[in-house]
Design a protein around this motif. Sequence first.
Motif, short mmCIF file in Angstrom:
data_model
loop_
_atom_site.label_atom_id
_atom_site.label_comp_id
_atom_site.label_asym_id
_atom_site.label_seq_id
_atom_site.Cartn_x
_atom_site.Cartn_y
_atom_site.Cartn_z
N GLN A 121 0.84 -1.21 0.00
CA GLN A 121 0.00 0.00 0.00
C GLN A 121 0.87 1.25 0.00
OE1 GLN A 121 1.23 1.08 3.62
NE2 GLN A 121 -0.66 2.17 3.15
N TYR A 168 3.78 5.33 -3.36
CA TYR A 168 5.19 5.19 -3.76
C TYR A 168 5.56 3.71 -3.88
CZ TYR A 168 10.28 5.94 -3.67
OH TYR A 168 11.63 5.94 -3.96
N ARG A 206 -4.82 -0.85 -9.36
CA ARG A 206 -5.28 0.28 -8.55
C ARG A 206 -5.37 1.49 -9.48
NH1 ARG A 206 -3.99 1.32 -2.20
NH2 ARG A 206 -6.06 2.16 -1.82
N SER A 217 1.70 7.17 5.19
CA SER A 217 2.46 7.55 4.00
C SER A 217 3.90 7.15 4.29
CB SER A 217 2.35 9.07 3.78
OG SER A 217 3.52 9.53 3.13
N SER A 218 4.45 6.29 3.43
CA SER A 218 5.84 5.85 3.66
C SER A 218 6.77 7.06 3.58
CB SER A 218 6.23 4.79 2.64
OG SER A 218 6.27 5.35 1.34
N ASP A 253 -1.90 10.55 -3.03
CA ASP A 253 -2.05 9.49 -4.04
C ASP A 253 -2.08 10.09 -5.43
OD1 ASP A 253 -3.43 8.20 -1.47
OD2 ASP A 253 -2.53 6.68 -2.76
N ASN A 301 -5.90 12.20 -1.32
CA ASN A 301 -5.24 11.36 -0.31
C ASN A 301 -6.34 10.66 0.48
OD1 ASN A 301 -2.68 10.51 0.91
ND2 ASN A 301 -3.39 11.57 2.72
N LYS A 302 -5.93 9.85 1.42
CA LYS A 302 -6.85 9.02 2.20
C LYS A 302 -8.07 9.80 2.68
CE LYS A 302 -6.42 5.57 2.82
NZ LYS A 302 -6.99 4.40 2.17
C1 RUB Z 1 -2.34 5.31 1.63
C2 RUB Z 1 -2.36 6.79 1.53
C3 RUB Z 1 -1.02 7.49 1.55
C4 RUB Z 1 -0.59 7.77 0.09
C5 RUB Z 1 0.86 8.21 0.03
O1 RUB Z 1 -3.58 4.74 1.29
O2 RUB Z 1 -3.38 7.45 1.39
O3 RUB Z 1 -1.08 8.69 2.22
O4 RUB Z 1 -0.73 6.61 -0.71
O5 RUB Z 1 1.71 7.18 0.44
P1 RUB Z 1 -3.70 3.15 1.06
P2 RUB Z 1 3.28 7.16 0.08
O6 RUB Z 1 -3.23 2.49 2.33
O7 RUB Z 1 -5.15 2.94 0.78
O8 RUB Z 1 -2.80 2.77 -0.11
O9 RUB Z 1 3.85 8.34 0.77
O10 RUB Z 1 3.77 5.86 0.67
O11 RUB Z 1 3.41 7.22 -1.40
#
Ligand code: RUB
Length: 274
Positions: free
Chosen positions: A17, A20, A47, A100-101, A167, A177-178
């Motif tokens: 998830q 990134y 997705r 968010s990673s 996202d 985003n979420k």
């Molecule tokens: C995860 C989410 C994150 C973004 C960014 O949603 O909303 O904030 O995807 O993540 P889900 P990153 O768990 O439904 O994928 O910073 O890792 O790209």
Amino acid sequence: MDVVEKTVRDIKSIKVQGAYHIAIAAVKAYMKAKDKKKAVKKLVASRPTEPMLRNSLMYVEKMGGGKELLMKLEEDLKKIIEYGSEKIKDGMIVYTHCHSSIVNDILIHAKKSGKKFEVHVTETRPFFQGRLTAKQLSAARIPVTLFVDSAARLALKKADLMMIGADAITAEGYVINKIGSELVADVANNYQIPVFVCTHSWKFDPKTIFGFDEEIERREAKEIWKNPPRGVKISNYVFEKVNPEKLTAIISELGIFKPATFIVEVRKSYGWMN
Ligand code: RUB
């Protein structure tokens, strides 16, 4: 099981998830796939609301060099982490939502550079990705407090900074985003807490330049309530749009920009997207 099938399954089930990591997993699967065209189709469909997944696959299809792309994304991530962690100062409370990673990497880097701060995170129903955030941050010895989603106001009240991921980003500067992200941005705005979106710029969706709407992901009702009483409708939108006016800046590998300038910079830097 074939690597593309496995990746598709992991993305669909949210085992992989965050935008990134979804994009990285898709590029890795593409590199190993025998039938590249078929792989792109399947991976994109896993997705459909993730522009970074589409942009990354479009890039390797057009330019090749999967390995180099993975290296570039890693280098870019280092820049985002550097820019983002500069915003974190001793004694701060940083608020975040979901997982968010990129935000987590920024926080962990700030901690490793010796900064002392706390994190407030909302749990993010229905999949509780906020718990994943809390788990990773506490493993990095960052003091972290988890709040239920409806306690977002409490979580933000004493915060100095809000950082969320993205996202998708539209040509008008809306950040998707979420679910809950705009709600918490509203609360942050009320308390005059700066709101930063920390993201790779390839979350920008070039199709929005031509007026196409960004699709908002809806998932099955049973994820919220397995056996609801007859007649109860369930809304399970998993993302929402955040109005650019509610954002202080977007932090990406390109630098720190207001949403409108961010769009200009992405289009200038990555002409192949246009
Ligand atoms: C995860 C989410 C994150 C973004 C960014 O949603 O909303 O904030 O995807 O993540 P889900 P990153 O768990 O439904 O994928 O910073 O890792 O790209």
